[in-house]
Design a protein around this motif. Structure first.
Motif, PDB file in Angstrom:
ATOM      1  N   THR A  92       0.842  -1.193   0.000  1.00  0.00           N
ATOM      2  CA  THR A  92       0.000   0.000   0.000  1.00  0.00           C
ATOM      3  C   THR A  92       0.875   1.240   0.000  1.00  0.00           C
ATOM      4  O   THR A  92       0.659   2.160  -0.773  1.00  0.00           O
ATOM      5  CB  THR A  92      -0.932   0.004   1.228  1.00  0.00           C
ATOM      6  N   PHE A  93       1.870   1.260   0.907  1.00  0.00           N
ATOM      7  CA  PHE A  93       2.834   2.357   0.916  1.00  0.00           C
ATOM      8  C   PHE A  93       4.080   1.956   1.680  1.00  0.00           C
ATOM      9  O   PHE A  93       4.062   1.026   2.491  1.00  0.00           O
ATOM     10  CB  PHE A  93       2.242   3.653   1.483  1.00  0.00           C
ATOM     11  N   ILE A  94       5.157   2.668   1.392  1.00  0.00           N
ATOM     12  CA  ILE A  94       6.431   2.512   2.090  1.00  0.00           C
ATOM     13  C   ILE A  94       6.861   3.898   2.537  1.00  0.00           C
ATOM     14  O   ILE A  94       6.811   4.846   1.757  1.00  0.00           O
ATOM     15  CB  ILE A  94       7.508   1.900   1.166  1.00  0.00           C
ATOM     16  N   LYS A  95       7.253   4.015   3.797  1.00  0.00           N
ATOM     17  CA  LYS A  95       7.777   5.271   4.345  1.00  0.00           C
ATOM     18  C   LYS A  95       9.212   5.032   4.782  1.00  0.00           C
ATOM     19  O   LYS A  95       9.552   3.944   5.258  1.00  0.00           O
ATOM     20  CB  LYS A  95       6.943   5.757   5.529  1.00  0.00           C
ATOM     21  N   HIS A  96      10.034   6.049   4.679  1.00  0.00           N
ATOM     22  CA  HIS A  96      11.458   5.904   4.941  1.00  0.00           C
ATOM     23  C   HIS A  96      11.979   7.171   5.606  1.00  0.00           C
ATOM     24  O   HIS A  96      11.642   8.276   5.206  1.00  0.00           O
ATOM     25  CB  HIS A  96      12.151   5.672   3.594  1.00  0.00           C
ATOM     26  N   SER A  97      12.792   6.977   6.650  1.00  0.00           N
ATOM     27  CA  SER A  97      13.461   8.098   7.307  1.00  0.00           C
ATOM     28  C   SER A  97      14.773   7.584   7.879  1.00  0.00           C
ATOM     29  O   SER A  97      14.780   6.711   8.755  1.00  0.00           O
ATOM     30  CB  SER A  97      12.583   8.677   8.423  1.00  0.00           C
ATOM     31  N   GLY A  98      15.890   8.115   7.379  1.00  0.00           N
ATOM     32  CA  GLY A  98      17.198   7.684   7.866  1.00  0.00           C
ATOM     33  C   GLY A  98      17.413   6.207   7.625  1.00  0.00           C
ATOM     34  O   GLY A  98      17.233   5.716   6.515  1.00  0.00           O
ATOM     35  N   ASP A  99      17.775   5.490   8.690  1.00  0.00           N
ATOM     36  CA  ASP A  99      18.068   4.059   8.594  1.00  0.00           C
ATOM     37  C   ASP A  99      16.872   3.173   8.881  1.00  0.00           C
ATOM     38  O   ASP A  99      17.020   1.956   9.020  1.00  0.00           O
ATOM     39  CB  ASP A  99      19.212   3.698   9.553  1.00  0.00           C
ATOM     40  N   LEU A 100      15.685   3.761   8.989  1.00  0.00           N
ATOM     41  CA  LEU A 100      14.468   2.979   9.230  1.00  0.00           C
ATOM     42  C   LEU A 100      13.466   3.206   8.111  1.00  0.00           C
ATOM     43  O   LEU A 100      13.383   4.300   7.540  1.00  0.00           O
ATOM     44  CB  LEU A 100      13.821   3.356  10.559  1.00  0.00           C
TER      45      LEU A 100
END
Length: 135
Positions: free
Chosen positions: A75-83
């Motif tokens: 449905t969706f992928i979220k990304h921030s830094g190493d996570l």
């Protein structure tokens, strides 16, 4: 030109598709490589399973019982830094005790962490059915 976030999303989508392909082919040894050593797997109606080796041992049972035809739809992928995390839906075929398969469907949440070597690994994985419990 793709951004870093786009590249992470593409990579995580690819690893997820490989996970399903390995599951359907019965390639547990290959599938388990997607998990970090300290990963936690949280299946429905079961205590959390900690560590890649324990997850491997747990997953042997549904694979041996014939859970197959697994498909994912991100449905969706979220990304921030190493996570990063991805959310989506799944379908699979689950054998019934009285014979024949039951089509299962539900949702999942997978948390990913970039490792020191730059690879992304699953650190937390959970899913649940949208259907009532099988009787």
């Amino acid at each position: 030109m793709p951004t870093v976030a786009d590249e992470v999303e593409i990579l995580i989508s690819k690893i997820g598709a490989e996970w399903a392909r390995h599951w359907n082919a019965g390639e547990l040894d290959r599938l388990i490589q997607a998990y970090a050593e300290d990963a936690v797997y949280m299946p429905p109606h079961h205590a959390s399973i900690h560590g890649r080796e324990a997850i491997y041992e747990y997953l042997k049972t549904p694979l041996r019982h014939g859970v197959r035809d697994l498909t994912y739809e991100v449905t969706f992928i979220k990304h921030s830094g190493d996570l990063a995390y991805d959310v989506g839906r799944y379908t699979m075929s689950v054998p019934r005790s009285e014979g024949g398969p039951r089509q299962e469907r539900g949702k999942y949440l997978t948390v990913w962490r970039r490792q020191r070597d730059g690879n992304w690994k699953i650190v937390a994985d959970t899913w649940s059915s949208d259907l009532p419990p099988a009787s």
